[in-house]
Design an enzyme around this catalytic site. Structure first.
Site, PDB file in Angstrom:
ATOM      1  N   HIS A 116      34.803   7.001  47.556  1.00 49.08           N
ATOM      2  CA  HIS A 116      35.732   5.996  48.096  1.00 49.08           C
ATOM      3  C   HIS A 116      34.949   5.101  49.047  1.00 49.08           C
ATOM      4  O   HIS A 116      34.038   5.570  49.726  1.00 49.08           O
ATOM      5  CB  HIS A 116      36.874   6.687  48.855  1.00 49.08           C
ATOM      6  N   ASP A 128      43.156   9.219  43.119  1.00 50.30           N
ATOM      7  CA  ASP A 128      43.345   9.166  41.654  1.00 50.30           C
ATOM      8  C   ASP A 128      43.009  10.464  40.963  1.00 50.30           C
ATOM      9  O   ASP A 128      43.298  10.628  39.780  1.00 50.30           O
ATOM     10  CB  ASP A 128      42.472   8.043  41.073  1.00 50.30           C
ATOM     11  N   HIS A 135      39.037   0.735  40.842  1.00 46.92           N
ATOM     12  CA  HIS A 135      40.144   0.659  41.811  1.00 46.92           C
ATOM     13  C   HIS A 135      41.338   1.412  41.233  1.00 46.92           C
ATOM     14  O   HIS A 135      41.248   2.602  40.972  1.00 46.92           O
ATOM     15  CB  HIS A 135      40.424  -0.816  42.113  1.00 46.92           C
TER      16      HIS A 135
END
Ligand code: SDX
Length: 426
Positions: free
Chosen positions: A307, A366, A266
């Protein structure tokens, strides 16, 4: 519109079960399965891939088209025209503020950035080598010790005060986690500075000298916060909702969100992306890492790719890539430039590889954020702390939305596969 029904025919089980279907304003409609338990069945959805745990007006994601809307506004437009604090107001209140409302909100945040002096003492107990997230989760939870007795979470205005307090104090606490590790004195927030500029001041300033903050880097930092501000019912936001559904102190709910965010699957992924890019070290070694990520017998995954919802480019990754270019231009050629080139090459190879194409694994938020943060001089161990600061308005907007209406304690059931009843021997 006439209410639609779903008919569930279960073999060997009497009459079909009728379940109401509710329309969404965007995205999938939902089937209300609450009455199913009366028929003696639970739904089964580990990881909640097909489960709407709540209804919400805050954020919408279309994973196949790579769309992210905050209260209906596309993330790309907010990144272009808005600021983190204006976006916080939007997420909390549901509408963009007028100029006066924005100035009042910014001023209110400004005067909540300091933390109680007693909080400084908590850091004395942490080893200097503590991971910043271990400190952040502790001190945010500790805020509940300072705001508990006269807190009435049924009062909308008190809930908004809680939200403003946590949004305002997170950067101050984040910078304190960093300074503690350095053995440097904590820097106090400066009311004359903007939100992101103030954070960089508290991170890199010292009592001995002011840190000159470049407007380009301050804008990049503000964008990093903005792009992380909310993201529907992700793992950490769902954790905040579940904790809040028990009526728990909202500061401890935020700490629960920070704890969930820390995991590398996460919010911890940005730190893991940098570790991966450093481990790759040169473009010639990229193929080895791609091979490992594809090997079904190797648990290794390409950090920053894939994702749960996006099966297209994460729209935040596209904005991040642009900001990355701007920041690297501003800071000049450094090792980060090499990492950026490795990242671009990795992205290109992965996007041409059948394994990633078939699984719709694209760069996520990210993938580039870590390079920007590193180029801003922020150590890898602080990346998820910054993600937490950015995600705070999303957590608090979701918590407030849940508390604003009727809600039930979050308490899922299970498919029990353990031993049937048996007697103690003897
Ligand atoms: C964030 O939920 C949110 O909104 C999160 C977030 C937010 O803003 O809150 O967007 C922030 O958490 C972004 C994600 C950051 N995590 C990473 O970058 C870590 C690497 N990514 C993976 O761990 C993974 O992609 C997840 C956890 C993000 C998603 O996992 P899923 O949806 O449960 O995917 P999966 O495990 O079902 O994978 C499907 C297939 C599997 O292969 P097969 O079993 O089909 O053979 O894809 C493979 C997985 O092995 N796969 C990957 C991969 N991600 C999935 N293979 C290699 N590298 C990867 N990164």
């Amino acid at each position: 519109m006439k209410e639609r029904k779903a008919q569930l025919k279960i073999e060997g089980h009497g009459e079909p079960v009728e379940l109401p279907v509710y329309p969404s304003s965007l995205g999938p409609d939902v089937i209300d399965v609450r009455s199913l338990v009366k028929s003696g069945f639970f739904t089964y959805d580990p990881g909640f891939l097909s489960t709407a745990a709540c209804d919400s007006d805050i954020t919408f994601i279309n994973g196949s088209d790579g769309v992210l809307l905050y209260r209906g506004y596309p993330i790309e437009q907010l990144a272009e025209h808005s600021s983190f604090l204006e976006t916080c107001y939007l997420l909390l209140r549901g509408e963009l503020p007028s100029v006066e409302e924005r100035l009042e909100f910014e001023n209110n945040i400004r005067y909540h950035t300091m933390v109680d002096q007693q909080i400084h003492l908590f850091f004395n107990g942490f080893p200097r080598t503590s991971h910043p997230m271990s400190m952040l989760v502790s001190v945010v939870g500790a805020l509940s010790a300072f705001y508990h007795d006269n807190l009435d979470i049924a009062d909308p205005e008190q809930r908004m005060l809680v939200a403003r307090r946590i949004i305002a104090k997170m950067p101050t606490l984040a910078a304190m986690c960093y300074k503690h590790g350095l053995g440097q004195p904590f820097m106090y927030p400066r009311n004359s500075l903007g939100f992101a500029e103030n954070f960089l001041h508290m991170m890199f300033g010292t009592p001995c000298e002011e840190k000159e903050i470049s407007p380009v880097l301050a804008r990049a930092m503000d964008l990093i916060f903005l792009l992380h501000a909310d993201h529907e019912q992700n793992a950490s936001t769902s954790t905040v909702r579940i904790a809040g559904s028990t009526g728990a102190n909202p500061y401890s709910c935020a700490a629960a969100g920070i704890a969930a965010l820390w995991g590398p699957a996460h919010g911890g992924a940005n730190e893991a992306v940098l570790q991966m890019l450093n481990e790759i070290g040169s473009e010639s070694r990229i193929d080895d890492f791609i091979r490992r990520a594809k090997d079904p017998n190797d648990p290794y995954r390409l950090m920053g790719f894939g994702h749960r919802v996006y099966k297209n480019f994460d729209p935040r990754a596209k904005v991040m890539r642009k900001v990355c270019n701007q920041v690297l231009e501003e800071v000049g050629e450094t090792a980060d430039g090499t990492l950026f080139r490795i990242a671009r090459r990795l992205e290109q190879i992965a996007l041409e590889d059948e394994y990633f194409i078939r699984r719709k694994l694209y760069p996520n938020v990210d993938f580039y954020s870590g390079i920007i943060l590193k180029a801003l001089g922020i150590p890898t161990s602080m990346f998820t702390v910054i993600f937490a600061s950015g995600r705070t308005p999303g957590w608090m907007a979701n918590w407030n939305e849940m508390m604003s209406g009727p809600y039930k304690i979050g308490r899922p059931r299970q498919l029990y596969r353990g031993p049937v009843k048996r007697d103690y021997p003897g």
